[in-house]
Design a protein around this motif. Structure first.
Motif, PDB file in Angstrom:
ATOM      1  N   ARG A  51      -3.700  -1.243  -3.524  1.00 41.03           N
ATOM      2  CA  ARG A  51      -4.732  -0.030  -3.812  1.00 41.03           C
ATOM      3  C   ARG A  51      -5.809   0.097  -2.968  1.00 41.03           C
ATOM      4  O   ARG A  51      -6.756   0.992  -3.387  1.00 41.03           O
ATOM      5  CB  ARG A  51      -4.972  -0.284  -5.331  1.00 41.03           C
ATOM      6  CG  ARG A  51      -4.008  -0.065  -6.452  1.00 41.03           C
ATOM      7  CD  ARG A  51      -4.457  -0.514  -7.907  1.00 41.03           C
ATOM      8  NE  ARG A  51      -3.375  -0.292  -8.918  1.00 41.03           N
ATOM      9  CZ  ARG A  51      -2.248  -0.366  -8.980  1.00 41.03           C
ATOM     10  NH1 ARG A  51      -1.598  -0.851  -8.030  1.00 41.03           N
ATOM     11  NH2 ARG A  51      -1.620   0.262 -10.074  1.00 41.03           N
ATOM     12  N   GLN A  59     -10.412  -2.208  -2.500  1.00 39.97           N
ATOM     13  CA  GLN A  59      -9.507  -1.953  -3.623  1.00 39.97           C
ATOM     14  C   GLN A  59      -9.956  -0.752  -4.451  1.00 39.97           C
ATOM     15  O   GLN A  59     -11.152  -0.931  -4.835  1.00 39.97           O
ATOM     16  CB  GLN A  59      -8.922  -3.342  -4.332  1.00 39.97           C
ATOM     17  CG  GLN A  59      -8.254  -4.341  -3.504  1.00 39.97           C
ATOM     18  CD  GLN A  59      -6.916  -3.804  -3.425  1.00 39.97           C
ATOM     19  OE1 GLN A  59      -6.386  -3.323  -4.376  1.00 39.97           O
ATOM     20  NE2 GLN A  59      -6.468  -3.752  -2.170  1.00 39.97           N
ATOM     21  N   ASP A  61      -9.411   1.154  -8.257  1.00 42.63           N
ATOM     22  CA  ASP A  61      -8.509   0.755  -9.329  1.00 42.63           C
ATOM     23  C   ASP A  61      -8.390   2.304 -10.009  1.00 42.63           C
ATOM     24  O   ASP A  61      -7.557   2.507 -11.099  1.00 42.63           O
ATOM     25  CB  ASP A  61      -9.025  -0.125 -10.336  1.00 42.63           C
ATOM     26  CG  ASP A  61      -8.298  -1.514  -9.804  1.00 42.63           C
ATOM     27  OD1 ASP A  61      -7.566  -1.670  -9.128  1.00 42.63           O
ATOM     28  OD2 ASP A  61      -9.359  -2.653  -9.983  1.00 42.63           O
ATOM     29  N   ARG A  66      -8.595   6.471  -5.641  1.00 37.52           N
ATOM     30  CA  ARG A  66      -7.357   6.875  -5.180  1.00 37.52           C
ATOM     31  C   ARG A  66      -7.085   8.114  -4.737  1.00 37.52           C
ATOM     32  O   ARG A  66      -6.809   8.298  -3.364  1.00 37.52           O
ATOM     33  CB  ARG A  66      -6.295   6.773  -6.590  1.00 37.52           C
ATOM     34  CG  ARG A  66      -4.874   7.306  -6.401  1.00 37.52           C
ATOM     35  CD  ARG A  66      -4.228   7.714  -7.492  1.00 37.52           C
ATOM     36  NE  ARG A  66      -3.026   8.406  -7.354  1.00 37.52           N
ATOM     37  CZ  ARG A  66      -2.418   8.506  -8.729  1.00 37.52           C
ATOM     38  NH1 ARG A  66      -2.797   8.357  -9.565  1.00 37.52           N
ATOM     39  NH2 ARG A  66      -1.085   9.231  -8.155  1.00 37.52           N
ATOM     40  N   ARG A 110       0.230   6.650  -2.048  1.00 36.19           N
ATOM     41  CA  ARG A 110      -0.841   6.537  -2.981  1.00 36.19           C
ATOM     42  C   ARG A 110      -0.988   7.915  -4.071  1.00 36.19           C
ATOM     43  O   ARG A 110      -1.481   7.762  -5.012  1.00 36.19           O
ATOM     44  CB  ARG A 110      -2.243   6.546  -1.974  1.00 36.19           C
ATOM     45  CG  ARG A 110      -3.505   6.287  -2.681  1.00 36.19           C
ATOM     46  CD  ARG A 110      -4.639   5.814  -1.544  1.00 36.19           C
ATOM     47  NE  ARG A 110      -4.511   4.649  -1.255  1.00 36.19           N
ATOM     48  CZ  ARG A 110      -4.039   4.034  -0.003  1.00 36.19           C
ATOM     49  NH1 ARG A 110      -3.710   4.975   1.055  1.00 36.19           N
ATOM     50  NH2 ARG A 110      -4.133   3.069   0.355  1.00 36.19           N
ATOM     51  N   ALA A 115      -0.874   3.826  -5.665  1.00 33.59           N
ATOM     52  CA  ALA A 115      -0.746   2.548  -4.603  1.00 33.59           C
ATOM     53  C   ALA A 115      -0.001   2.623  -3.542  1.00 33.59           C
ATOM     54  O   ALA A 115       1.070   3.292  -3.845  1.00 33.59           O
ATOM     55  CB  ALA A 115      -0.737   1.322  -5.455  1.00 33.59           C
TER      56      ALA A 115
END
Length: 168
Positions: A51, A59, A61, A66, A110, A115
């Motif tokens: 991610r 990362q 979440d 994203r 993604r 991810a």
């Protein structure tokens, strides 16, 4: 073949190979349930959902992170694509095509899954490398190509640069 066409070919081959391997492993096998698959004493196939960005850094979440990473990937791909169209050597065109194809392959993951699907794990003894995919390998190969292109003299045969001054 012109540098731009060579780069476009590298981009399309990278994107196709990346998505084919990911879709084939994830939907066409039971790797998710039966991992790891030992390929060699130093290589396994596993399922890891990244991610973040390279090496799992940053990362994300949430949806905002994203989509910011998707937008960043697309912006980088667009900028590098413009550079690729102007490339003065096939090596530079192919290197940029590899990077753009890899960036787009990971951006697709993604956007669709939230991810990036990584699956190759290299290791030996107590040493373990990060899990990666075809897109990641193409990006690394493209960066190596950029470095090599920068080290080659522009006067080498087949390496005439567009930005070189015309002869007097």
């Amino acid at each position: 073949m012109s540098p731009a066409r060579a780069g476009l070919a590298a981009l399309l081959l990278t994107l196709a190979a990346d998505q084919a391997t990911k879709l084939g492993l994830y939907f066409g096998t039971d790797l998710v349930l039966t991992q790891p698959w030992r390929l060699a004493p130093f290589a396994d196939l596993v399922v890891v959902w990244n991610r973040g960005v390279s090496y799992g850094m940053f990362q994300q979440d949430g949806a905002l992170g994203r989509w910011l990473l998707v937008a960043l990937s697309l912006a980088a791909a667009a900028a590098l694509g413009v550079w690729m169209r102007r490339a003065g050597s096939r090596l530079l065109g192919v290197a940029l095509g590899l990077i753009v194809g890899g960036a787009l392959g990971n951006a697709v993951d993604r956007a669709v899954y939230g991810a990036v699907f990584d699956f190759v794990h290299l290791h030996a003894g107590g040493w373990s490398w990060y899990v990666f995919n075809v897109a990641d390998a193409a990006i690394v190969a493209g960066v190596v190509g950029l470095v090599l292109d920068s080290l080659l003299p522009s006067s080498a045969p087949g390496r005439a640069r567009e930005d070189a001054a015309p002869p007097l």
